[in-house]
Scaffold this motif. Structure first.
Motif, PDB file in Angstrom:
ATOM      1  N   ARG A 234      44.121  50.655  59.935  1.00  0.00           N
ATOM      2  CA  ARG A 234      44.644  51.551  61.246  1.00  0.00           C
ATOM      3  C   ARG A 234      45.815  50.932  61.867  1.00  0.00           C
ATOM      4  N   HIS A 235      45.700  49.545  61.902  1.00  0.00           N
ATOM      5  CA  HIS A 235      46.675  48.831  62.578  1.00  0.00           C
ATOM      6  C   HIS A 235      46.754  47.587  61.931  1.00  0.00           C
ATOM      7  N   THR A 236      48.186  47.081  61.945  1.00  0.00           N
ATOM      8  CA  THR A 236      48.438  45.532  61.453  1.00  0.00           C
ATOM      9  C   THR A 236      49.566  45.108  62.447  1.00  0.00           C
ATOM     10  N   ALA A 237      49.276  43.710  62.534  1.00  0.00           N
ATOM     11  CA  ALA A 237      49.931  42.965  63.734  1.00  0.00           C
ATOM     12  C   ALA A 237      49.978  41.536  63.374  1.00  0.00           C
ATOM     13  N   VAL A 238      50.979  40.825  63.754  1.00  0.00           N
ATOM     14  CA  VAL A 238      51.331  39.337  63.346  1.00  0.00           C
ATOM     15  C   VAL A 238      51.190  38.702  64.806  1.00  0.00           C
ATOM     16  N   ILE A 239      50.572  37.768  64.894  1.00  0.00           N
ATOM     17  CA  ILE A 239      50.510  36.824  66.269  1.00  0.00           C
ATOM     18  C   ILE A 239      51.323  35.653  65.730  1.00  0.00           C
ATOM     19  N   ALA A 240      52.405  35.295  66.605  1.00  0.00           N
ATOM     20  CA  ALA A 240      53.417  34.360  65.887  1.00  0.00           C
ATOM     21  C   ALA A 240      52.820  32.656  66.359  1.00  0.00           C
ATOM     22  N   TYR A 241      51.391  32.631  66.138  1.00  0.00           N
ATOM     23  CA  TYR A 241      50.968  31.148  66.492  1.00  0.00           C
ATOM     24  C   TYR A 241      49.793  30.979  65.479  1.00  0.00           C
ATOM     25  N   GLY A 242      49.680  29.776  64.909  1.00  0.00           N
ATOM     26  CA  GLY A 242      48.448  29.509  64.194  1.00  0.00           C
ATOM     27  C   GLY A 242      48.262  28.069  64.321  1.00  0.00           C
ATOM     28  N   GLY A 243      47.405  27.367  63.238  1.00  0.00           N
ATOM     29  CA  GLY A 243      47.042  26.002  63.334  1.00  0.00           C
ATOM     30  C   GLY A 243      47.956  25.011  63.708  1.00  0.00           C
ATOM     31  N   ASP A 244      49.415  25.117  63.141  1.00  0.00           N
ATOM     32  CA  ASP A 244      50.325  24.463  63.452  1.00  0.00           C
ATOM     33  C   ASP A 244      50.747  23.902  64.749  1.00  0.00           C
ATOM     34  N   TYR A 245      50.475  25.045  65.613  1.00  0.00           N
ATOM     35  CA  TYR A 245      50.816  25.094  67.036  1.00  0.00           C
ATOM     36  C   TYR A 245      49.684  24.210  67.772  1.00  0.00           C
ATOM     37  N   ILE A 246      48.467  24.465  67.039  1.00  0.00           N
ATOM     38  CA  ILE A 246      47.348  23.326  67.732  1.00  0.00           C
ATOM     39  C   ILE A 246      47.637  22.236  67.403  1.00  0.00           C
ATOM     40  N   THR A 247      48.152  21.785  66.050  1.00  0.00           N
ATOM     41  CA  THR A 247      48.268  20.309  65.641  1.00  0.00           C
ATOM     42  C   THR A 247      49.359  19.970  66.571  1.00  0.00           C
ATOM     43  N   ARG A 248      50.352  20.610  66.874  1.00  0.00           N
ATOM     44  CA  ARG A 248      51.655  19.927  67.654  1.00  0.00           C
ATOM     45  C   ARG A 248      51.272  19.681  69.074  1.00  0.00           C
ATOM     46  N   ASP A 249      50.325  20.488  69.645  1.00  0.00           N
ATOM     47  CA  ASP A 249      49.645  20.223  71.097  1.00  0.00           C
ATOM     48  C   ASP A 249      48.746  19.042  70.950  1.00  0.00           C
ATOM     49  N   ILE A 250      47.947  18.739  69.807  1.00  0.00           N
ATOM     50  CA  ILE A 250      47.226  17.520  69.705  1.00  0.00           C
ATOM     51  C   ILE A 250      48.071  16.360  69.713  1.00  0.00           C
ATOM     52  N   ALA A 251      49.162  16.455  68.801  1.00  0.00           N
ATOM     53  CA  ALA A 251      50.182  15.114  68.714  1.00  0.00           C
ATOM     54  C   ALA A 251      50.585  15.017  70.205  1.00  0.00           C
ATOM     55  N   MET A 252      51.214  16.157  70.931  1.00  0.00           N
ATOM     56  CA  MET A 252      51.872  15.709  72.338  1.00  0.00           C
ATOM     57  C   MET A 252      50.667  15.255  73.062  1.00  0.00           C
ATOM     58  N   GLY A 253      49.564  15.799  73.186  1.00  0.00           N
ATOM     59  CA  GLY A 253      48.568  15.685  74.111  1.00  0.00           C
ATOM     60  C   GLY A 253      47.778  14.215  74.163  1.00  0.00           C
ATOM     61  N   LEU A 254      47.604  13.664  72.553  1.00  0.00           N
ATOM     62  CA  LEU A 254      47.338  12.323  72.490  1.00  0.00           C
ATOM     63  C   LEU A 254      48.347  11.444  72.070  1.00  0.00           C
ATOM     64  N   ARG A 255      49.512  11.847  72.082  1.00  0.00           N
ATOM     65  CA  ARG A 255      50.707  11.089  71.714  1.00  0.00           C
ATOM     66  C   ARG A 255      50.532  10.219  70.268  1.00  0.00           C
ATOM     67  N   THR A 256      50.161  10.931  69.384  1.00  0.00           N
ATOM     68  CA  THR A 256      50.156  10.605  68.078  1.00  0.00           C
ATOM     69  C   THR A 256      50.815  11.087  67.135  1.00  0.00           C
ATOM     70  N   PRO A 257      51.286  10.783  65.985  1.00  0.00           N
ATOM     71  CA  PRO A 257      52.133  11.499  65.230  1.00  0.00           C
ATOM     72  C   PRO A 257      51.498  12.721  64.522  1.00  0.00           C
ATOM     73  N   VAL A 258      52.504  13.762  64.200  1.00  0.00           N
ATOM     74  CA  VAL A 258      51.924  15.128  63.840  1.00  0.00           C
ATOM     75  C   VAL A 258      50.865  14.935  62.510  1.00  0.00           C
ATOM     76  N   ASP A 259      51.277  13.887  61.662  1.00  0.00           N
ATOM     77  CA  ASP A 259      50.363  13.848  60.447  1.00  0.00           C
ATOM     78  C   ASP A 259      48.920  13.410  60.883  1.00  0.00           C
ATOM     79  N   SER A 260      49.081  12.372  61.811  1.00  0.00           N
ATOM     80  CA  SER A 260      47.441  11.927  62.254  1.00  0.00           C
ATOM     81  C   SER A 260      46.914  13.073  63.058  1.00  0.00           C
ATOM     82  N   ALA A 261      47.602  13.636  63.884  1.00  0.00           N
ATOM     83  CA  ALA A 261      47.025  15.121  64.618  1.00  0.00           C
ATOM     84  C   ALA A 261      46.349  15.879  63.724  1.00  0.00           C
ATOM     85  N   GLU A 262      47.169  16.285  62.807  1.00  0.00           N
ATOM     86  CA  GLU A 262      46.503  17.036  61.621  1.00  0.00           C
ATOM     87  C   GLU A 262      45.224  16.709  61.328  1.00  0.00           C
ATOM     88  N   ARG A 263      45.276  15.166  60.854  1.00  0.00           N
ATOM     89  CA  ARG A 263      43.937  14.715  60.094  1.00  0.00           C
ATOM     90  C   ARG A 263      42.946  14.747  61.276  1.00  0.00           C
TER      91      ARG A 263
END
Ligand SMILES: Nc1ncnc2c1ncn2[C@@H]1O[C@H](COP(=O)(O)OP(=O)(O)OP(=O)(O)O)[C@@H](O)[C@H]1O
Ligand SMILES: [Mg+2]
Length: 419
Positions: A234-263
């Motif tokens: 009936r319907h298809t759509a794309v929301i322009a955010y996913g898990g990477d967006y969350i990882t970047r926020d963790i990296a900023m919030g915790l002031r830690t590199p992106v790869d460790s934020a992902e881990r």
């Protein structure tokens, strides 16, 4: 490389995701069933939000993924069914109307397959901007005179045939970039398949599609949606955010590199406080020679939760905007890598106020590495989609450059797949 007896029967799905590129080689066995022969999964470095932005990098990553799967399966492959996604995908519903062909002087006619093809063609005859092309034309229902909700109209008597279809369009450039990368990697593209449709093919049940269901593929770059009701899309759509967006926020919030934020996210992350225990603590590596610290897991959840909530609210808004809320009898199925995060189910239930389950592909072999992991839904779905079409000759030729023009055979196949 060893050639197996029926090399030409091999089906290969290529999921070119934002975080990983998965190659799945399978062999069709029996009725729409597949047997897994080989898997390749490598990190993806040339995409952003679901679209290729670096051809060279993506070509190299595709080559690596395919090589891994080929070595695994001990076969070589030359053509793939590739997924397509990204914000450029736009979909809408359309209707076509034609007079039914008459037999002799009889005032009413009888619907033939040609009428069905003609009415679907009429429904897709819409003006599109020069830079966009139709990817899929997916019939929802046919109407013969005043009779609605018909799925197989051939043979019915009437004067007027109408078709309601869902049309998926994409940017020619984005589609072409996928085809170019595959070509440079020595592969031809049999067909491009919308990724959430592939995921739906691997995780949704027939009942869910009948009753009405929202499929959410919570990926790394985007969150893709597909809504089904009465067995049809009936319907298809794309929301322009996913898990990477969350990882970047963790990296900023915790002031830690992106790869460790992902881990940290993968090891300790959760989307809802209900999914974690009280007084849990975790170590945070320091940046630039700073000392490692400790933080409460609850604080990590308070960074992740609002981001996941935003994604789910955007999906809910899409449902409200398209006025399809009343059709969702079976609730929500969340899949994609993000669905592995604890608390996603609880949060989705709160936001959608509907039953939610986490969707993952069934095991293709007992103990296979893909089964039950939501991040492999798209790859498994691509091969399932290919298997459904197996037998109609599509595997024998590849014409990625002409993918736009072959919709009418696809129409029948997709429709047969959903009824
Ligand atoms: N156990 C987990 N906990 C939290 N997040 C996870 C977990 N496993 C995977 N993810 C996240 O899922 C995302 C990747 O999902 P997936 O593999 O479905 O994406 P993709 O297909 O590469 O991207 P896209 O479909 O958006 O192009 C990443 O952001 C990753 O951090
Ligand atoms: Mg994906």
């Amino acid at each position: 490389m060893k050639k197996i007896a029926h090399q030409h029967d091999l089906l290969c799905g290529l999921d070119i995701g934002t975080t990983k590129i998965v190659t799945l080689i399978a062999e069709p066995v029996g009725d729409n069933e597949i047997q897994l022969l080989g898997l390749g999964c490598v990190p993806s470095r040339g995409l952003r939000r679901g679209v290729v932005i670096n051809l060279e990098q993506t070509t190299a990553d595709i080559e690596a993924s395919v090589r891994e799967a080929e070595e695994n399966a001990q076969v070589s492959i030359h053509s793939v069914w590739a997924g397509i996604a990204g914000e450029h995908i736009k979909s809408f519903n359309s209707r076509g109307v034609i007079p039914i062909s008459k037999i002799r002087s009889d005032p009413t006619g009888e619907v033939t397959q040609t009428d069905v093809d003609r009415v679907v063609e009429a429904a897709r005859a819409i003006a599109l901007p020069m830079d966009r092309r139709v990817l899929h034309v997916l019939p929802q229902e046919f109407i013969v005179d005043a009779e609605r909700g018909i799925r197989a109209p051939v043979g019915m008597a009437g004067v007027r045939l109408e078709a309601d279809v869902h049309i998926v369009t994409g940017a020619i450039a984005s589609a072409q970039n996928i085809i170019t990368c595959c070509k440079r990697a020595g592969l031809s593209v049999v067909d491009l398949v919308l990724e959430p449709l592939a995921s739906a093919a691997s995780v949704l049940t027939r009942d869910e599609r009948e009753l009405g269901v929202i499929l959410l593929d919570f990926g790394g770059g985007t969150t893709d949606m597909a809504v089904f009701h009465n067995g049809a899309i009936r319907h298809t759509a794309v929301i322009a955010y996913g898990g990477d967006y969350i990882t970047r926020d963790i990296a900023m919030g915790l002031r830690t590199p992106v790869d460790s934020a992902e881990r940290i996210k993968i090891e300790h992350g959760a989307a809802h406080q209900r999914a974690i225990g009280r007084n849990e603590f975790l170590p945070i590596p320091g940046v630039g020679g700073r000392e490692p610290r400790e933080m409460s897991r609850s604080m990590l959840v308070s960074i992740i939760g609002p981001r996941v909530e935003e994604i789910f609210i955007a999906a809910r808004d899409e449902i409200t905007k398209s006025r399809i809320a009343e059709y969702i009898g079976a609730g929500v199925v969340v899949t994609g890598g993000g669905a592995s995060m604890p608390g996603v189910l609880e949060l989705a239930e709160e936001i959608f106020a509907l039953p939610v389950r986490i969707g993952a592909p069934q095991e293709l072999l007992p103990g296979d590495p893909l089964g039950l992991d939501p991040k492999f839904s798209t790859a498994v779905g691509l091969v399932k989609h290919a298997a459904e079409k197996y037998g109609n000759g599509d595997r024998m030729h590849s014409d990625g450059d002409n993918w736009v023009g072959r919709t009418s055979s696809k129409v029948k196949d997709w429709f047969q797949g959903i009824i």
